[in-house]
Structure formats: structure tokens, C-alpha cells
Design a protein around this motif. Structure first.
Motif, PDB file in Angstrom:
ATOM      1  N   GLU A   1      83.295  22.959  37.532  1.00  0.00           N
ATOM      2  CA  GLU A   1      83.732  21.685  37.752  1.00  0.00           C
ATOM      3  C   GLU A   1      82.912  20.784  38.632  1.00  0.00           C
ATOM      4  O   GLU A   1      82.753  19.568  38.310  1.00  0.00           O
ATOM      5  CB  GLU A   1      85.222  21.567  38.407  1.00  0.00           C
ATOM      6  CG  GLU A   1      86.372  22.134  37.791  1.00  0.00           C
ATOM      7  CD  GLU A   1      86.381  23.685  37.388  1.00  0.00           C
ATOM      8  OE1 GLU A   1      86.958  24.004  36.351  1.00  0.00           O
ATOM      9  OE2 GLU A   1      85.788  24.541  38.345  1.00  0.00           O
TER      10      GLU A   1
ATOM     11  N   LYS B   1      93.242  21.742  36.205  1.00  0.00           N
ATOM     12  CA  LYS B   1      91.848  22.225  36.038  1.00  0.00           C
ATOM     13  C   LYS B   1      91.558  22.446  34.465  1.00  0.00           C
ATOM     14  O   LYS B   1      90.584  22.002  33.754  1.00  0.00           O
ATOM     15  CB  LYS B   1      91.384  23.409  36.536  1.00  0.00           C
ATOM     16  CG  LYS B   1      90.993  23.262  38.235  1.00  0.00           C
ATOM     17  CD  LYS B   1      91.006  24.637  38.753  1.00  0.00           C
ATOM     18  CE  LYS B   1      89.569  25.017  38.379  1.00  0.00           C
ATOM     19  NZ  LYS B   1      89.100  26.288  39.244  1.00  0.00           N
TER      20      LYS B   1
ATOM     21  N   SER C   1      90.256  27.120  32.620  1.00  0.00           N
ATOM     22  CA  SER C   1      89.628  25.843  32.567  1.00  0.00           C
ATOM     23  C   SER C   1      88.062  25.897  31.973  1.00  0.00           C
ATOM     24  O   SER C   1      87.840  25.184  31.362  1.00  0.00           O
ATOM     25  CB  SER C   1      89.666  25.250  34.177  1.00  0.00           C
ATOM     26  OG  SER C   1      88.981  26.319  35.065  1.00  0.00           O
TER      27      SER C   1
ATOM     28  N   LEU D   1      91.111  18.595  41.430  1.00  0.00           N
ATOM     29  CA  LEU D   1      91.206  19.371  40.292  1.00  0.00           C
ATOM     30  C   LEU D   1      92.005  20.559  40.197  1.00  0.00           C
ATOM     31  O   LEU D   1      92.553  21.026  39.341  1.00  0.00           O
ATOM     32  CB  LEU D   1      89.871  19.439  39.395  1.00  0.00           C
ATOM     33  CG  LEU D   1      89.240  18.191  39.132  1.00  0.00           C
ATOM     34  CD1 LEU D   1      87.804  18.494  38.410  1.00  0.00           C
ATOM     35  CD2 LEU D   1      90.038  17.235  38.499  1.00  0.00           C
ATOM     36  N   GLY D   2      91.998  21.156  41.591  1.00  0.00           N
ATOM     37  CA  GLY D   2      92.699  22.507  41.439  1.00  0.00           C
ATOM     38  C   GLY D   2      93.967  22.554  42.366  1.00  0.00           C
ATOM     39  O   GLY D   2      94.458  23.660  42.516  1.00  0.00           O
TER      40      GLY D   2
END
Length: 226
Positions: free
Chosen positions: A135, A189, A45, A182-183
């Protein structure tokens, strides 16, 4: 591109078995590609975000001899630094981006690499630190509303809303929820590493990511003599 991928895979394989120095095939690939800088990143990512910002800024990383190398975990940075850094490694300039909790791993690895490097090379070994992780930096820069809009456009809004209703997410801030979301799915990600960078305003880029790309852009594009 295929050759650079082969170089990344070969280095990753040698780091995984704890090789003390790069093999001749790896040295040959590095020479053929004129690699002079290795950007050490925790995972895919982060690499997606770095690549996306480089593209936006018109920076041809491979053309400048820069290898963006996701390591599959920050604790591997010492092994990669030994293979890629000063002799008996490849003698590349080392840089990278890490989370705050990973700072000690990067600092130790680059410090150990610097003990065998010349003064000029030591000055070129730098890394950049995100306050939490990349992130989190991207979410804070874009703002919660903008990130939620990107998630809607990408077709994940219903999944986000379902996730936010889970008991474990109650009491967390919207920013914390987005970061965790997001994970939660393989590949998410990586996808949003690129999507969030592409949504940034040109003059509003998270400081660690901006500093890394600025540093890479400022570096000379010729391969060091060996």
C-alpha cells in the motif's frame, strides 16, 4: 477458476494444521491444473493487486500454471514453502512479495526449501520486497493527490476526512494517514489493492510489484516434469 480456488483452500487448510507434505488430493489437483509456480503473498489485498496488474498486462496466471496464494500472514510462509516447494513438497517454483519487516520470514523459508532443491531450482526461487508494504509503495507511486481523488471516486472521501481529523492522526504525514486509512475497515485494503493498481500509469508501477510480474511473465509456461 473453481479448481484453482479449491487448490488454494486445500493447501491453506493443510498448512494450518502443519502438514509435512501435501496430501494425494492436493497433488492430484496440482497435476490437473498443471501448476508450476506458487506466488506466496501475505494477504488478500496483495493478491488483489497482483491479479489486477496481471490482467492489465494480459497475463493469464492460471493458464500459465501460476497460483497466487494469500497465506493469511507472512509467518506462515515456512509451512507453505514446505508443502509447495521441493520434495516431499509439490516441487513448485516459489516466489512472492513481502513487506520489509517480513523479509526474514521469506528468506528463511526459501533458504530451507533450497537445501533440498537442485541448483536450477534454487536459482528460480526468488521473492521481492516492498520498502514498507505494498500500500505504501502504491501511494508513493501515485502520489497523495491522485490517491485522494481515487478515494473520492470510490465514495470514501468523507470517511477519509473524518479519519484524518482523529487525534491519533495529527502529526502524521498525508501519506501515512492514507496508508493507515486503507486498513481501517474490513475489505478496504482488498478493494483499493485493485483500484490503486488500475490507476497506475503503465510505465509507473512500484518496483517490487513490477519485478514480480516481469519475473512471472519471463518464466516458461510449461509444467516441470515430475
Amino acid at each position: 477458476m473453481a479448481d484453482m480456488r479449491a487448490f488454494r483452500e486445500a493447501v491453506t487448510a493443510e498448512a494450518a494444521v502443519g502438514s509435512d507434505e501435501p496430501s494425494e488430493p492436493v497433488r492430484e489437483l496440482a497435476g490437473r491444473l498443471s501448476i508450476r509456480t506458487a506466488v506466496l503473498l501475505e494477504g488478500l489485498s496483495d493478491a488483489a493487486a497482483v491479479d489486477a496488474l496481471a490482467e492489465r498486462r494480459g497475463l493469464d496466471l492460471e493458464g500459465r500454471g501460476i497460483c497466487v496464494l494469500p497465506m493469511g500472514g507472512a509467518m506462515s510462509v515456512g509451512r507453505f514453502a514446505r508443502l509447495l516447494g521441493p520434495s516431499p513438497g509439490l516441487g513448485l517454483r516459489l516466489t512472492g512479495l513481502c513487506d520489509e519487516r517480513e523479509r526474514r520470514f521469506y528468506a528463511r523459508a526459501l533458504e530451507e526449501a533450497a537445501t533440498t532443491a537442485g541448483t536450477e531450482q534454487r536459482q528460480r526461487q526468488r521473492f521481492f520486497v516492498c520498502s514498507a508494504d505494498l500500500e505504501d509503495e502504491l501511494i508513493r507511486t501515485l502520489g497523495v493527490a491522485r490517491v485522494e481523488e481515487i478515494i473520492r471516486v470510490e465514495g470514501d472521501l468523507r470517511a477519509l476526512q473524518t479519519f484524518q481529523q482523529q487525534p491519533a492522526q495529527q502529526g502524521r504525514t498525508a501519506q501515512q494517514q492514507l496508508r493507515r486509512f486503507l486498513g481501517t475497515k474490513k475489505g478496504r485494503k482488498i478493494h483499493y489493492g485493485r483500484a490503486l493498481v488500475e490507476a497506475l500509469e503503465p510505465d509507473r508501477v512500484p518496483a517490487p510489484l513490477d519485478a514480480l510480474l516481469t519475473d512471472l511473465l519471463a518464466a516458461p509456461s510449461t509444467h516441470p516434469s515430475t
